[in-house]
Design a protein around this motif. Structure first.
Motif, PDB file in Angstrom:
ATOM      1  N   ILE A  81      52.396  32.255 104.367  1.00 49.94           N
ATOM      2  CA  ILE A  81      52.169  31.303 105.455  1.00 49.94           C
ATOM      3  C   ILE A  81      53.154  30.138 105.360  1.00 49.94           C
ATOM      4  CG2 ILE A  81      50.529  29.595 106.358  1.00 49.94           C
ATOM      5  CD1 ILE A  81      48.299  31.627 105.590  1.00 49.94           C
ATOM      6  N   LEU A  82      53.339  29.596 104.186  1.00 48.04           N
ATOM      7  CA  LEU A  82      54.277  28.483 104.001  1.00 48.04           C
ATOM      8  C   LEU A  82      55.714  28.912 104.276  1.00 48.04           C
ATOM      9  CD1 LEU A  82      52.780  26.803 100.819  1.00 48.04           C
ATOM     10  CD2 LEU A  82      52.725  25.932 103.172  1.00 48.04           C
ATOM     11  N   ALA A  86      57.940  27.188 107.132  1.00 46.02           N
ATOM     12  CA  ALA A  86      59.244  26.596 106.829  1.00 46.02           C
ATOM     13  C   ALA A  86      60.319  27.175 107.747  1.00 46.02           C
ATOM     14  CB  ALA A  86      59.601  26.837 105.372  1.00 46.02           C
ATOM     15  N   ALA A  87      60.277  28.478 108.001  1.00 44.74           N
ATOM     16  CA  ALA A  87      61.250  29.102 108.894  1.00 44.74           C
ATOM     17  C   ALA A  87      61.081  28.563 110.317  1.00 44.74           C
ATOM     18  CB  ALA A  87      61.094  30.618 108.861  1.00 44.74           C
ATOM     19  N   GLU A  92      63.094  24.777 114.644  1.00 43.10           N
ATOM     20  CA  GLU A  92      62.840  23.634 115.512  1.00 43.10           C
ATOM     21  C   GLU A  92      63.834  22.503 115.253  1.00 43.10           C
ATOM     22  OE1 GLU A  92      60.589  23.120 118.065  1.00 43.10           O
ATOM     23  OE2 GLU A  92      60.296  25.282 117.880  1.00 43.10           O
ATOM     24  N   MET A  93      64.244  22.324 114.010  1.00 38.55           N
ATOM     25  CA  MET A  93      65.171  21.252 113.656  1.00 38.55           C
ATOM     26  C   MET A  93      66.571  21.551 114.199  1.00 38.55           C
ATOM     27  SD  MET A  93      63.490  18.978 111.997  1.00 38.55           S
ATOM     28  CE  MET A  93      64.593  18.020 111.020  1.00 38.55           C
ATOM     29  N   ASP A  94      66.908  22.844 114.354  1.00 43.55           N
ATOM     30  CA  ASP A  94      68.229  23.217 114.851  1.00 43.55           C
ATOM     31  C   ASP A  94      68.345  23.008 116.357  1.00 43.55           C
ATOM     32  OD1 ASP A  94      69.103  23.905 112.351  1.00 43.55           O
ATOM     33  OD2 ASP A  94      68.646  26.062 112.545  1.00 43.55           O
ATOM     34  N   ARG A  95      67.292  22.879 117.103  1.00 44.39           N
ATOM     35  CA  ARG A  95      67.337  22.728 118.566  1.00 44.39           C
ATOM     36  C   ARG A  95      67.798  21.377 118.958  1.00 44.39           C
ATOM     37  NH1 ARG A  95      62.210  25.854 121.137  1.00 44.39           N
ATOM     38  NH2 ARG A  95      62.619  27.807 120.163  1.00 44.39           N
TER      39      ARG A  95
END
Length: 95
Positions: A81-82, A86-87, A92-95
């Motif tokens: 799950i973690l 994380a993936a 989301e951070m790359d958008r």
């Protein structure tokens, strides 16, 4: 109802070890120990069967192993799950 053996357990283990490690016939060893040869033969056979059956598992150990396996499975699920979270957040951070 079984009756208690007149031979101590340690004596029986030592007698079996003597039979297994000696070149002398079982009857001769039994005579020297003062034991009936069929009694000694049954001790040797019982020891052989116990060795073939493998180690005797302690119920407390079996319970602990079961508990630890459940815990490992739960931790693996949490880790998965973690990893997925994380993936997701990395995308989301790359958008």
């Amino acid at each position: 109802m079984s009756r208690r053996s007149k031979y101590p357990e340690q004596f029986r283990r030592d007698a079996v070890e003597l039979v297994n490690s000696s070149d002398r016939p079982l009857r001769q060893i039994a005579r020297e120990l003062g034991v009936n040869h069929e009694t000694l033969r049954s001790w040797v056979n019982a020891a052989k069967q116990a060795a073939d059956a493998g180690p005797v598992e302690d119920p407390a150990v079996a319970d602990e192993v079961t508990r630890l396996r459940r815990q490992v499975a739960e931790l693996q699920k949490e880790k998965e799950i973690l990893r997925k979270a994380a993936a997701y957040f990395a995308r989301e951070m790359d958008r």
